[in-house]
Design a protein around this motif. Sequence first.
Motif, PDB file in Angstrom:
ATOM      1  N   VAL A   9      20.851  50.681  56.775  1.00 25.87           N
ATOM      2  CA  VAL A   9      21.545  50.024  57.882  1.00 25.87           C
ATOM      3  C   VAL A   9      20.684  50.075  59.143  1.00 25.87           C
ATOM      4  O   VAL A   9      20.516  49.062  59.835  1.00 25.87           O
ATOM      5  N   PHE A  10      20.108  51.242  59.428  1.00 30.19           N
ATOM      6  CA  PHE A  10      19.257  51.357  60.622  1.00 30.19           C
ATOM      7  C   PHE A  10      17.987  50.516  60.486  1.00 30.19           C
ATOM      8  O   PHE A  10      17.540  49.906  61.462  1.00 30.19           O
ATOM      9  N   ILE A  11      17.444  50.461  59.297  1.00 27.71           N
ATOM     10  CA  ILE A  11      16.276  49.602  59.074  1.00 27.71           C
ATOM     11  C   ILE A  11      16.661  48.138  59.285  1.00 27.71           C
ATOM     12  O   ILE A  11      15.946  47.388  59.959  1.00 27.71           O
ATOM     13  N   ALA A  12      17.799  47.732  58.734  1.00 24.69           N
ATOM     14  CA  ALA A  12      18.248  46.341  58.878  1.00 24.69           C
ATOM     15  C   ALA A  12      18.477  45.983  60.348  1.00 24.69           C
ATOM     16  O   ALA A  12      18.112  44.880  60.788  1.00 24.69           O
ATOM     17  N   LEU A  13      19.049  46.889  61.120  1.00 23.90           N
ATOM     18  CA  LEU A  13      19.247  46.630  62.551  1.00 23.90           C
ATOM     19  C   LEU A  13      17.914  46.392  63.247  1.00 23.90           C
ATOM     20  O   LEU A  13      17.766  45.459  64.043  1.00 23.90           O
ATOM     21  N   ALA A  16      16.342  43.094  62.250  1.00 24.90           N
ATOM     22  CA  ALA A  16      17.000  41.984  62.956  1.00 24.90           C
ATOM     23  C   ALA A  16      16.450  41.854  64.376  1.00 24.90           C
ATOM     24  O   ALA A  16      16.178  40.742  64.840  1.00 24.90           O
ATOM     25  N   VAL A  17      16.272  42.966  65.059  1.00 24.12           N
ATOM     26  CA  VAL A  17      15.710  42.937  66.407  1.00 24.12           C
ATOM     27  C   VAL A  17      14.273  42.426  66.370  1.00 24.12           C
ATOM     28  O   VAL A  17      13.867  41.594  67.179  1.00 24.12           O
ATOM     29  N   ALA A  18      13.508  42.914  65.418  1.00 25.26           N
ATOM     30  CA  ALA A  18      12.103  42.497  65.294  1.00 25.26           C
ATOM     31  C   ALA A  18      11.979  41.010  65.010  1.00 25.26           C
ATOM     32  O   ALA A  18      10.980  40.385  65.377  1.00 25.26           O
ATOM     33  N   GLY A  21      10.843  38.570  67.620  1.00 23.88           N
ATOM     34  CA  GLY A  21       9.407  38.443  67.837  1.00 23.88           C
ATOM     35  C   GLY A  21       8.787  37.400  66.930  1.00 23.88           C
ATOM     36  O   GLY A  21       7.792  36.765  67.283  1.00 23.88           O
ATOM     37  N   ALA A  22       9.376  37.216  65.762  1.00 17.74           N
ATOM     38  CA  ALA A  22       8.885  36.192  64.840  1.00 17.74           C
ATOM     39  C   ALA A  22       9.391  34.804  65.247  1.00 17.74           C
ATOM     40  O   ALA A  22       8.700  33.805  65.056  1.00 17.74           O
ATOM     41  N   ILE A  23      10.576  34.752  65.813  1.00 18.89           N
ATOM     42  CA  ILE A  23      11.149  33.475  66.235  1.00 18.89           C
ATOM     43  C   ILE A  23      10.481  32.974  67.511  1.00 18.89           C
ATOM     44  O   ILE A  23      10.135  31.803  67.627  1.00 18.89           O
ATOM     45  N   ASN A  85      15.703  45.013  73.701  1.00 17.65           N
ATOM     46  CA  ASN A  85      14.427  44.783  73.022  1.00 17.65           C
ATOM     47  C   ASN A  85      14.383  43.365  72.458  1.00 17.65           C
ATOM     48  O   ASN A  85      13.402  42.651  72.623  1.00 17.65           O
ATOM     49  N   SER A  86      15.456  42.968  71.832  1.00 19.27           N
ATOM     50  CA  SER A  86      15.547  41.642  71.233  1.00 19.27           C
ATOM     51  C   SER A  86      15.469  40.541  72.291  1.00 19.27           C
ATOM     52  O   SER A  86      14.852  39.500  72.072  1.00 19.27           O
ATOM     53  N   LEU A  87      16.073  40.764  73.434  1.00 20.29           N
ATOM     54  CA  LEU A  87      16.141  39.758  74.486  1.00 20.29           C
ATOM     55  C   LEU A  87      14.785  39.478  75.131  1.00 20.29           C
ATOM     56  O   LEU A  87      14.512  38.356  75.545  1.00 20.29           O
TER      57      LEU A  87
END
Length: 157
Positions: A9-13, A16-18, A21-23, A85-87
């Motif tokens: 779950v923590f890896i998936a979170l 998702a944030v990372a 950076g790809a988008i 971080n995502s923003l």
Amino acid sequence: MEGWLSLLVFIALNVAVASTGAIFQPGAWYRELAKPRWNPPNWLFGPVWTVLYATNAVSGWLVWETAGGAAGWAFAIYGIQLALNSLWSYLFFGLKRMDIALGEVGLLWLSIAATIAAFAPFHTGAALMLVPYLAWVTIAAALNLRLLQLNRDRVGA
């Protein structure tokens, strides 16, 4: 097995944030910016962020395994840190708003420092694992500031 599921779950979170950076990738706009001599080479960002997201995931998992729901307030701060971080990639690369991204990276820095402080009572090692993340975001904030200074005419362009 439950421990491995929570780690996933923590890896998936963090994945998702990372993904932001790809988008929102640097592209031609970023390549054309005037950069300081100390600007890290582009190839360095991917490996560094991969390690930082991995340690961020493991750090959260260690606190979860140690304290679970008792660390709810610490996980609220952790979630804010992930959202900020995502923003940043969206603001800097997506909107090309180095000015807004600079303010946002300051908030990100504060949220990482707060996460370290919040995690420390539950798991000292987990808190210490976030120190390289804070250091890298310090560099990123300084770079964001310098890029803004060198390229004021390119904000939002």
